[in-house]
Design an enzyme around this catalytic site. Structure first.
Site, PDB file in Angstrom:
ATOM      1  CB  CYS A   1     -55.617 -88.824  34.817  1.00  0.00           C
ATOM      2  SG  CYS A   1     -55.735 -88.728  36.607  1.00  0.00           S
TER       3      CYS A   1
ATOM      4  CG  HIS B   1     -54.527 -92.677  33.859  1.00  0.00           C
ATOM      5  ND1 HIS B   1     -53.393 -92.210  34.486  1.00  0.00           N
ATOM      6  CD2 HIS B   1     -55.552 -92.474  34.725  1.00  0.00           C
ATOM      7  CE1 HIS B   1     -53.725 -91.745  35.677  1.00  0.00           C
ATOM      8  NE2 HIS B   1     -55.022 -91.902  35.846  1.00  0.00           N
TER       9      HIS B   1
ATOM     10  CG  ASN C   1     -53.611 -92.091  39.289  1.00  0.00           C
ATOM     11  OD1 ASN C   1     -53.025 -91.353  38.504  1.00  0.00           O
ATOM     12  ND2 ASN C   1     -54.937 -92.134  39.385  1.00  0.00           N
TER      13      ASN C   1
HETATM   14  O1  UT7 Z   1     -57.114 -91.136  37.745  1.00  0.00           O
HETATM   15  C1  UT7 Z   1     -58.377 -91.503  38.202  1.00  0.00           C
HETATM   16  C2  UT7 Z   1     -58.319 -91.534  39.698  1.00  0.00           C
HETATM   17  N1  UT7 Z   1     -59.111 -92.414  40.433  1.00  0.00           N
HETATM   18  C3  UT7 Z   1     -59.394 -93.720  40.181  1.00  0.00           C
HETATM   19  O2  UT7 Z   1     -59.094 -94.267  39.175  1.00  0.00           O
HETATM   20  C4  UT7 Z   1     -60.097 -94.470  41.270  1.00  0.00           C
HETATM   21  C5  UT7 Z   1     -60.998 -95.538  40.768  1.00  0.00           C
HETATM   22  N2  UT7 Z   1     -61.537 -96.342  41.869  1.00  0.00           N
HETATM   23  C6  UT7 Z   1     -60.794 -97.299  42.473  1.00  0.00           C
HETATM   24  O3  UT7 Z   1     -59.662 -97.545  42.099  1.00  0.00           O
HETATM   25  C7  UT7 Z   1     -61.461 -98.110  43.579  1.00  0.00           C
HETATM   26  O4  UT7 Z   1     -62.811 -97.754  43.662  1.00  0.00           O
HETATM   27  C8  UT7 Z   1     -60.783 -97.920  44.974  1.00  0.00           C
HETATM   28  C9  UT7 Z   1     -59.404 -98.548  44.947  1.00  0.00           C
HETATM   29  C10 UT7 Z   1     -60.671 -96.444  45.297  1.00  0.00           C
HETATM   30  C11 UT7 Z   1     -61.600 -98.611  46.026  1.00  0.00           C
HETATM   31  O5  UT7 Z   1     -61.748 -99.968  45.713  1.00  0.00           O
HETATM   32  P1  UT7 Z   1     -63.178-100.667  45.832  1.00  0.00           P
HETATM   33  O6  UT7 Z   1     -62.983-102.083  45.480  1.00  0.00           O
HETATM   34  O7  UT7 Z   1     -64.133 -99.843  45.002  1.00  0.00           O
HETATM   35  O8  UT7 Z   1     -63.440-100.556  47.390  1.00  0.00           O
HETATM   36  P2  UT7 Z   1     -64.649 -99.826  48.140  1.00  0.00           P
HETATM   37  O9  UT7 Z   1     -64.509 -98.342  48.010  1.00  0.00           O
HETATM   38  O10 UT7 Z   1     -65.938-100.453  47.724  1.00  0.00           O
HETATM   39  O11 UT7 Z   1     -64.347-100.253  49.604  1.00  0.00           O
HETATM   40  C12 UT7 Z   1     -64.512-101.580  50.044  1.00  0.00           C
HETATM   41  C13 UT7 Z   1     -64.166-101.635  51.521  1.00  0.00           C
HETATM   42  C14 UT7 Z   1     -64.845-100.550  52.336  1.00  0.00           C
HETATM   43  O12 UT7 Z   1     -65.172-101.085  53.591  1.00  0.00           O
HETATM   44  P3  UT7 Z   1     -66.691-101.484  53.925  1.00  0.00           P
HETATM   45  O13 UT7 Z   1     -67.469-100.217  53.768  1.00  0.00           O
HETATM   46  O14 UT7 Z   1     -67.033-102.529  52.915  1.00  0.00           O
HETATM   47  O15 UT7 Z   1     -66.580-101.965  55.323  1.00  0.00           O
HETATM   48  C15 UT7 Z   1     -63.771 -99.497  52.511  1.00  0.00           C
HETATM   49  O16 UT7 Z   1     -63.944 -98.745  53.675  1.00  0.00           O
HETATM   50  O17 UT7 Z   1     -62.762-101.420  51.677  1.00  0.00           O
HETATM   51  C16 UT7 Z   1     -62.545-100.356  52.594  1.00  0.00           C
HETATM   52  N3  UT7 Z   1     -61.329 -99.640  52.217  1.00  0.00           N
HETATM   53  C17 UT7 Z   1     -60.121 -99.993  52.633  1.00  0.00           C
HETATM   54  N4  UT7 Z   1     -59.701-100.985  53.429  1.00  0.00           N
HETATM   55  C18 UT7 Z   1     -58.377-101.081  53.664  1.00  0.00           C
HETATM   56  C19 UT7 Z   1     -61.224 -98.564  51.399  1.00  0.00           C
HETATM   57  N5  UT7 Z   1     -59.933 -98.212  51.294  1.00  0.00           N
HETATM   58  C20 UT7 Z   1     -59.231 -99.077  52.051  1.00  0.00           C
HETATM   59  C21 UT7 Z   1     -57.862 -99.229  52.343  1.00  0.00           C
HETATM   60  N6  UT7 Z   1     -57.478-100.234  53.138  1.00  0.00           N
HETATM   61  N7  UT7 Z   1     -56.911 -98.418  51.819  1.00  0.00           N
END
Ligand code: UT7
Length: 335
Positions: A115, A255, A285
């Site tokens: 990125c 970004h 993204n």
């Molecule tokens: O160019 C760089 C590329 N990458 C990035 O910039 C990614 C940076 N990270 C992020 O944007 C965030 O960490 C995410 C959007 C990927 C995830 O958000 P989060 O607030 O960190 O969520 P999490 O991973 O802590 O997940 C919270 C909950 C989990 O459930 P449990 O374990 O609490 O029961 C996940 O399983 O949300 C669940 N979850 C979802 N639920 C519904 C994860 N993805 C999804 C989804 N829909 N798509």
């Protein structure tokens, strides 16, 4: 010899027609429009058509940037394509674009910095102009992440989209164009975001495919923390390199990875939110294409005034990061 000043002569971008909405993703995995919007700010993203690959998207963006710059393909000295989703290992996507647009006098190569790739490319391209080695350089960020994400993984399938953005760099008057830069990398964080298989370490086999190791894998939480920290640090270094103060910056073009990252980083930096440009809701993204698409959309809708100072900042796999301060210069091209 006096160094020349390098700046953007023209911008272009291209988004494939197919729209993938959050509702579409609800049909594939256990997710919801509400969750995706609240956690990422993304409502929809684009996906390349079956017959399209990264070079096709890049070609369209390139043609639009050339037109905006008033530069013909034959005038190009160099084409840099920043991408981590090339059409194939080789030939480079840059050579495919060179053929498509008929840039018969240019050198061409691909650049891999995820990125951050577009700003890495702009940094490299601008050096050739500064030194007088080349006069016109085309820098493209182009990606087809739809081809490397696991559509069955709700943790990543909502985040990424396909697209391309491009700029033509040329000489501009003193005090305009690229004023400050910052580039960095920390290879120790490489495992946070990777496509483990399909390269020379783990060539594609039935097993790697079954284990889905040819798809993108990400530690979202760690990338999030890294991003919020590095955006401010890198912007500050580029602003300092330009001999400016943060208050001199007219627009911040970060970004587009997650709207919560953008908001948290702007807050940490102490930069007013109304001067932060965002289009993630419509495009997701798009990795290396993210900043040049945002730049082109705002250039075309008349957001930038001559003399505005833009701070662009990227971060991504590697880990890598990059920032540039650019003084908007449509009336300051040196012919
Ligand atoms: O160019 C760089 C590329 N990458 C990035 O910039 C990614 C940076 N990270 C992020 O944007 C965030 O960490 C995410 C959007 C990927 C995830 O958000 P989060 O607030 O960190 O969520 P999490 O991973 O802590 O997940 C919270 C909950 C989990 O459930 P449990 O374990 O609490 O029961 C996940 O399983 O949300 C669940 N979850 C979802 N639920 C519904 C994860 N993805 C999804 C989804 N829909 N798509």
């Amino acid at each position: 010899m006096r160094k020349k000043n390098a700046g953007i002569w023209g911008t272009g971008s291209y988004l494939p027609e197919k729209v993938v909405t959050n509702r579409d993703l609800e049909q594939i995995t256990d997710t919801s429009d509400e969750w995706i919007v609240e956690r990422t700010g993304i409502r929809e993203r684009r996906a390349a058509a079956d017959h399209q690959a990264t070079s096709d998207l890049a070609t369209q963006a390139a043609l639009r940037a050339l037109e905006a710059a008033g530069v013909s393909p034959e005038q190009l000295d160099l084409i840099i394509v920043a991408t981590v989703t090339p059409d194939m290992f080789f030939p480079s996507t840059a050579c495919l674009v060179q053929k498509n647009i008929g840039a018969v006098n240019s050198a061409a190569f691909d650049l891999s910095a995820a990125c951050s790739g577009f700003l890495y490319g702009m940094t490299i391209g601008s050096q050739f102009i500064r030194n007088g080695v080349f006069q016109k350089v085309l820098v493209i960020g182009a990606e087809c992440f739809s081809r490397i994400i696991d559509w069955d993984d709700r943790g990543t399938n909502a985040l990424f989209g396909d697209g391309a953005g491009a700029v033509v760099l040329g000489e501009v008057s003193e005090g305009y164009g690229i004023l400050g830069l910052d580039l960095g990398a920390d290879g120790r964080d490489g495992a946070l975001l990777s496509v483990p298989a399909g390269g020379s370490r783990e060539p594609a086999t039935a097993e790697t495919i079954e284990q889905r190791r040819h798809f993108l894998q990400m530690n979202g939480k760690e990338v999030f923390k890294f991003a919020v920290k590095i955006i401010g640090e890198s912007v500050n270094r580029a602003v300092e390199d330009a001999g400016l103060d943060l208050s001199d910056i007219s627009w911040l073009l970060p970004h587009q990875a997650n709207v919560r990252i953008i908001q948290a980083a702007a807050k940490r930096l102490g930069f007013p939110e109304e001067k932060v440009l965002v289009n993630i809701d419509r495009v997701g993204n798009t990795s290396a294409a993210s900043i040049p698409i945002l730049l082109d959309e705002n250039a075309r809708n008349g957001r930038f005034e001559d003399g505005d100072r833009l701070a662009m900042v990227g971060f991504g796999a590697g880990s890598t990061w990059a920032a540039a301060v650019h003084r908007w210069c449509p009336n300051h091209r040196v012919q």
